[in-house]
Design a protein around this motif. Structure first.
Motif, PDB file in Angstrom:
ATOM      1  N   THR A   1      23.616   4.206   5.007  1.00 58.47           N
ATOM      2  CA  THR A   1      24.758   3.908   5.890  1.00 58.47           C
ATOM      3  C   THR A   1      25.618   5.132   6.188  1.00 58.47           C
ATOM      4  O   THR A   1      26.372   5.139   7.163  1.00 58.47           O
ATOM      5  CB  THR A   1      25.644   2.801   5.279  1.00 58.47           C
ATOM      6  N   SER A   2      25.514   6.166   5.363  1.00 49.81           N
ATOM      7  CA  SER A   2      26.340   7.359   5.574  1.00 49.81           C
ATOM      8  C   SER A   2      25.685   8.382   6.500  1.00 49.81           C
ATOM      9  O   SER A   2      26.286   9.402   6.838  1.00 49.81           O
ATOM     10  CB  SER A   2      26.647   8.025   4.226  1.00 49.81           C
ATOM     11  N   LEU A   3      24.457   8.113   6.938  1.00 45.22           N
ATOM     12  CA  LEU A   3      23.732   9.062   7.786  1.00 45.22           C
ATOM     13  C   LEU A   3      24.150   8.968   9.247  1.00 45.22           C
ATOM     14  O   LEU A   3      24.735   7.965   9.681  1.00 45.22           O
ATOM     15  CB  LEU A   3      22.226   8.818   7.662  1.00 45.22           C
ATOM     16  N   ASN A   4      23.809  10.009  10.006  1.00 43.87           N
ATOM     17  CA  ASN A   4      24.086  10.034  11.451  1.00 43.87           C
ATOM     18  C   ASN A   4      22.927   9.333  12.164  1.00 43.87           C
ATOM     19  O   ASN A   4      21.973   9.978  12.611  1.00 43.87           O
ATOM     20  CB  ASN A   4      24.236  11.485  11.914  1.00 43.87           C
ATOM     21  N   ILE A   5      23.018   8.008  12.259  1.00 42.30           N
ATOM     22  CA  ILE A   5      21.919   7.198  12.794  1.00 42.30           C
ATOM     23  C   ILE A   5      22.229   6.773  14.223  1.00 42.30           C
ATOM     24  O   ILE A   5      23.296   6.224  14.506  1.00 42.30           O
ATOM     25  CB  ILE A   5      21.665   5.951  11.918  1.00 42.30           C
ATOM     26  N   ASN A   6      21.270   7.025  15.114  1.00 42.72           N
ATOM     27  CA  ASN A   6      21.419   6.640  16.516  1.00 42.72           C
ATOM     28  C   ASN A   6      20.944   5.210  16.748  1.00 42.72           C
ATOM     29  O   ASN A   6      21.697   4.354  17.191  1.00 42.72           O
ATOM     30  CB  ASN A   6      20.629   7.614  17.395  1.00 42.72           C
ATOM     31  N   LYS A   7      19.685   4.934  16.422  1.00 39.61           N
ATOM     32  CA  LYS A   7      19.089   3.616  16.632  1.00 39.61           C
ATOM     33  C   LYS A   7      18.525   3.063  15.337  1.00 39.61           C
ATOM     34  O   LYS A   7      17.983   3.805  14.518  1.00 39.61           O
ATOM     35  CB  LYS A   7      17.927   3.703  17.638  1.00 39.61           C
ATOM     36  N   ILE A   8      18.629   1.736  15.191  1.00 40.85           N
ATOM     37  CA  ILE A   8      17.945   1.045  14.096  1.00 40.85           C
ATOM     38  C   ILE A   8      17.024   0.012  14.715  1.00 40.85           C
ATOM     39  O   ILE A   8      17.478  -0.987  15.286  1.00 40.85           O
ATOM     40  CB  ILE A   8      18.932   0.371  13.131  1.00 40.85           C
ATOM     41  N   MET A   9      15.725   0.267  14.640  1.00 36.08           N
ATOM     42  CA  MET A   9      14.722  -0.644  15.191  1.00 36.08           C
ATOM     43  C   MET A   9      14.064  -1.403  14.050  1.00 36.08           C
ATOM     44  O   MET A   9      13.723  -0.815  13.026  1.00 36.08           O
ATOM     45  CB  MET A   9      13.676   0.158  15.972  1.00 36.08           C
ATOM     46  N   ILE A  10      13.904  -2.718  14.222  1.00 36.74           N
ATOM     47  CA  ILE A  10      13.333  -3.552  13.170  1.00 36.74           C
ATOM     48  C   ILE A  10      12.164  -4.335  13.753  1.00 36.74           C
ATOM     49  O   ILE A  10      12.263  -4.927  14.830  1.00 36.74           O
ATOM     50  CB  ILE A  10      14.387  -4.528  12.598  1.00 36.74           C
ATOM     51  N   SER A  11      11.041  -4.329  13.025  1.00 39.85           N
ATOM     52  CA  SER A  11       9.849  -5.006  13.524  1.00 39.85           C
ATOM     53  C   SER A  11       9.027  -5.530  12.347  1.00 39.85           C
ATOM     54  O   SER A  11       9.396  -5.369  11.190  1.00 39.85           O
ATOM     55  CB  SER A  11       9.020  -4.042  14.380  1.00 39.85           C
ATOM     56  N   GLY A  12       7.911  -6.182  12.679  1.00 34.65           N
ATOM     57  CA  GLY A  12       7.043  -6.749  11.653  1.00 34.65           C
ATOM     58  C   GLY A  12       7.179  -8.258  11.559  1.00 34.65           C
ATOM     59  O   GLY A  12       8.092  -8.865  12.143  1.00 34.65           O
ATOM     60  N   ILE A  13       6.296  -8.859  10.796  1.00 36.11           N
ATOM     61  CA  ILE A  13       6.277 -10.315  10.650  1.00 36.11           C
ATOM     62  C   ILE A  13       7.589 -10.824  10.062  1.00 36.11           C
ATOM     63  O   ILE A  13       8.092 -11.874  10.462  1.00 36.11           O
ATOM     64  CB  ILE A  13       5.088 -10.735   9.750  1.00 36.11           C
ATOM     65  N   ARG A  14       8.166 -10.084   9.124  1.00 33.87           N
ATOM     66  CA  ARG A  14       9.394 -10.521   8.457  1.00 33.87           C
ATOM     67  C   ARG A  14      10.585  -9.684   8.914  1.00 33.87           C
ATOM     68  O   ARG A  14      11.447  -9.317   8.112  1.00 33.87           O
ATOM     69  CB  ARG A  14       9.201 -10.408   6.945  1.00 33.87           C
ATOM     70  N   LEU A  15      10.675  -9.446  10.218  1.00 33.92           N
ATOM     71  CA  LEU A  15      11.758  -8.608  10.728  1.00 33.92           C
ATOM     72  C   LEU A  15      13.130  -9.209  10.483  1.00 33.92           C
ATOM     73  O   LEU A  15      14.106  -8.482  10.256  1.00 33.92           O
ATOM     74  CB  LEU A  15      11.556  -8.296  12.219  1.00 33.92           C
ATOM     75  N   TYR A  16      13.233 -10.546  10.482  1.00 31.76           N
ATOM     76  CA  TYR A  16      14.543 -11.164  10.269  1.00 31.76           C
ATOM     77  C   TYR A  16      15.001 -11.009   8.824  1.00 31.76           C
ATOM     78  O   TYR A  16      16.205 -10.852   8.563  1.00 31.76           O
ATOM     79  CB  TYR A  16      14.509 -12.631  10.679  1.00 31.76           C
TER      80      TYR A  16
ATOM     81  N   MET B   1      14.352  -8.403   7.014  1.00 34.02           N
ATOM     82  CA  MET B   1      14.818  -7.026   6.955  1.00 34.02           C
ATOM     83  C   MET B   1      16.183  -6.889   7.617  1.00 34.02           C
ATOM     84  O   MET B   1      17.069  -6.173   7.111  1.00 34.02           O
ATOM     85  CB  MET B   1      13.807  -6.091   7.624  1.00 34.02           C
ATOM     86  N   ALA B   2      16.380  -7.584   8.739  1.00 38.22           N
ATOM     87  CA  ALA B   2      17.666  -7.514   9.437  1.00 38.22           C
ATOM     88  C   ALA B   2      18.800  -8.038   8.554  1.00 38.22           C
ATOM     89  O   ALA B   2      19.888  -7.436   8.492  1.00 38.22           O
ATOM     90  CB  ALA B   2      17.592  -8.309  10.742  1.00 38.22           C
ATOM     91  N   ILE B   3      18.553  -9.121   7.851  1.00 40.46           N
ATOM     92  CA  ILE B   3      19.574  -9.675   6.951  1.00 40.46           C
ATOM     93  C   ILE B   3      19.883  -8.691   5.835  1.00 40.46           C
ATOM     94  O   ILE B   3      21.047  -8.472   5.475  1.00 40.46           O
ATOM     95  CB  ILE B   3      19.109 -11.031   6.378  1.00 40.46           C
ATOM     96  N   ARG B   4      18.826  -8.091   5.270  1.00 38.35           N
ATOM     97  CA  ARG B   4      19.044  -7.130   4.182  1.00 38.35           C
ATOM     98  C   ARG B   4      19.889  -5.953   4.663  1.00 38.35           C
ATOM     99  O   ARG B   4      20.794  -5.490   3.937  1.00 38.35           O
ATOM    100  CB  ARG B   4      17.685  -6.621   3.660  1.00 38.35           C
ATOM    101  N   LEU B   5      19.616  -5.447   5.865  1.00 34.18           N
ATOM    102  CA  LEU B   5      20.365  -4.307   6.386  1.00 34.18           C
ATOM    103  C   LEU B   5      21.814  -4.690   6.709  1.00 34.18           C
ATOM    104  O   LEU B   5      22.730  -3.884   6.507  1.00 34.18           O
ATOM    105  CB  LEU B   5      19.678  -3.748   7.628  1.00 34.18           C
ATOM    106  N   LYS B   6      22.007  -5.907   7.169  1.00 28.63           N
ATOM    107  CA  LYS B   6      23.379  -6.369   7.438  1.00 28.63           C
ATOM    108  C   LYS B   6      24.180  -6.415   6.147  1.00 28.63           C
ATOM    109  O   LYS B   6      25.337  -5.960   6.096  1.00 28.63           O
ATOM    110  CB  LYS B   6      23.344  -7.753   8.085  1.00 28.63           C
ATOM    111  N   VAL B   7      23.580  -6.936   5.090  1.00 27.00           N
ATOM    112  CA  VAL B   7      24.259  -6.981   3.796  1.00 27.00           C
ATOM    113  C   VAL B   7      24.518  -5.569   3.269  1.00 27.00           C
ATOM    114  O   VAL B   7      25.531  -5.316   2.603  1.00 27.00           O
ATOM    115  CB  VAL B   7      23.422  -7.798   2.779  1.00 27.00           C
ATOM    116  N   ALA B   8      23.621  -4.636   3.599  1.00 24.71           N
ATOM    117  CA  ALA B   8      23.791  -3.246   3.159  1.00 24.71           C
ATOM    118  C   ALA B   8      24.977  -2.564   3.835  1.00 24.71           C
ATOM    119  O   ALA B   8      25.434  -1.517   3.362  1.00 24.71           O
ATOM    120  CB  ALA B   8      22.519  -2.454   3.429  1.00 24.71           C
ATOM    121  N   GLY B   9      25.453  -3.133   4.939  1.00 25.32           N
ATOM    122  CA  GLY B   9      26.621  -2.571   5.594  1.00 25.32           C
ATOM    123  C   GLY B   9      26.411  -2.092   7.017  1.00 25.32           C
ATOM    124  O   GLY B   9      27.326  -1.554   7.642  1.00 25.32           O
TER     125      GLY B   9
END
Length: 434
Positions: free
Chosen positions: A356-371, A373-381
């Motif tokens: 979360t502290s990095l200079n991130i432009n885009k976060i792309m999420i894919s795969g069978i269990r993309l949702y 992963m999306a929930i995990r990243l949301k909880v991560a901040g």
């Protein structure tokens, strides 16, 4: 073999399946002329195998390997079949074979390897292996059949220091710290003494549960190291400069886990009697194995594919990315096919918060269990509104093409990585699938 590669887009297991139908004992015949080196363990098998193979090849010895990562019994049989010749050669040949942890026992039914090396033991595919102690048991079932094999083991792996085996054993590990950490993470594996079950203490931790461990209750501690990292001079997103047994080496793969892989390869090379100059050149120039820190160019952008399959490996990938000060893009691909492990709850043990502290432009999420992963990243901040959900590889490729920033890191589980590489191969961005 060539026909199967055309028909089955790789053909790494199919010839082995056919051969075993015709002769269940064929491996004993086709591997008879080889000095065999087996590489097993949870993480780093493919990269370590590639490093060992490159060093031996650079020493001008005849050597083969299953470099596609087909490490099940059928894939190993297929590797020997593809290199089999009816003409006898007087020159000594070596086979560097990556083998799945549960398949070691099948290989050692027919082969007595000169060397067996074990990289580490982490939780991986819980539905298939269970906990790390079960994984170790599966490996040892194979090792116990071949007491003449020299074992080259990771001494920083606490599960490998107290083995009741008849084999000659040599250990490698870190003789210097990577950071100031001495406290094992709550989610780390193998935290308790194999003798008295008390929690380990550490002089230093490299990552997860690996490091200079000791038990203050019963006295069990890390075994003496024959091959060691004495000094770390530089860590970057391109590679590492270290001292191994007091000589300087540049490792052309980034991250602490690749220092371990290189140290393992170095240890095997020294047992084989290969000169330091050859090892040094090979570690400096060895190319990435497919899907393991593999770098591509897509529409002028640097794209790095990193295989991630368990918390320990994922955290090390995160730590490596954290060294990058550029404006970056992330693509996270999560599948739950059999080869990935059906249980994806392990993503909650990955320290995504560090990103979360990095200079991130885009976060792309894919795969069978993309949702998931999306929930995990949301909880991560991370802000959920910034997520780009890609249901197909075509969607992901279009997003990558339109990325700003200097680099795209693709963190993908095994089948997601394989499928993406096949797709990129079809689009002309990758030269070969295998």
């Amino acid at each position: 073999m060539k026909l199967s590669k055309v028909l089955f887009k790789g053909g790494t297991n199919f010839p082995g399946k056919i051969a075993l139908k015709l002769d269940p004992h064929i491996l004993k015949t086709i591997a008879a002329d080889y000095e065999v080196i087996l590489v097993t363990g949870t993480n780093g098998k493919t990269t370590t195998t590639s490093m060992i193979y490159s060093i031996i090849k650079d020493s001008n010895r005849l050597v083969i390997t299953n470099n596609t990562g087909a490490n099940m019994y059928t894939g190993i049989v297929a590797c020997f079949i593809s290199n089999f010749s009816f003409k006898k050669s007087s020159e000594k040949k070596i086979a560097v074979i990556e083998v799945d942890e549960a398949n070691v026992k099948f290989v050692t039914d027919y082969i007595s390897p000169s060397i067996i090396t074990i990289t580490n033991l982490f939780r991986d595919q819980l539905d298939r292996y269970g906990e790390v102690y079960t994984t170790l048991k599966k490996i040892l079932e194979g090792v116990e059949k071949t007491t003449s094999s020299t074992l080259i083991l990771n001494g920083d792996e606490s599960l490998l220091g107290n083995l009741n085996l008849k084999n000659p054993i040599e250990y490698y590990g870190f003789a210097t710290k990577v950071n100031e950490n001495k406290i094992v993470d709550i989610n780390a594996d193998a935290k308790f003494c194999t003798i008295c079950k008390a929690p380990y203490e550490y002089n230093f931790i490299t990552y997860n549960h690996l490091g200079d461990f000791y038990c203050s209750k019963c006295g069990y501690k890390r075994p003496a190291l024959t091959y060691s990292i004495n000094k770390i001079l530089e860590l970057s997103t391109s590679g590492s400069t270290v001292h191994i047994n007091n000589n300087e080496y540049y490792i052309n793969q980034p991250g602490t886990y690749n220092i371990y892989n290189a140290l393992c390869a170095y240890s095997v090379a020294k047992v084989l009697g290969i000169p330091d100059k050859i090892i040094e050149h090979s570690l400096k120039t060895v190319a990435s194995s497919f899907g393991r820190q593999e770098t591509l160019t897509i529409e002028g952008k640097e794209v790095k594919i990193i295989l991630v399959k368990n918390p320990a490996g994922y955290d090390e990938a995160v730590n490596t990315i954290n060294l990058d000060t550029r404006k970056i893009n992330l693509a996270l691909l999560l599948n739950d096919n059999y080869a990935d492990g059906k249980d994806v709850s392990w993503i909650w043990d990955v320290n995504f918060e560090r990103l979360t502290s990095l200079n991130i432009n885009k976060i792309m999420i894919s795969g069978i269990r993309l949702y998931d992963m999306a929930i995990r990243l949301k909880v991560a901040g991370f802000e959920a509104d910034s997520f780009l959900l890609c249901n197909h590889d075509e969607d992901l490729l279009n997003q990558i093409k339109s990325c700003d920033g200097e680099i795209v890191y693709i963190l993908a589980t095994y089948t997601a990585m394989i499928d993406l590489r096949k797709f990129l191969y079809a689009k002309g961005y990758i030269d070969k699938i295998w």
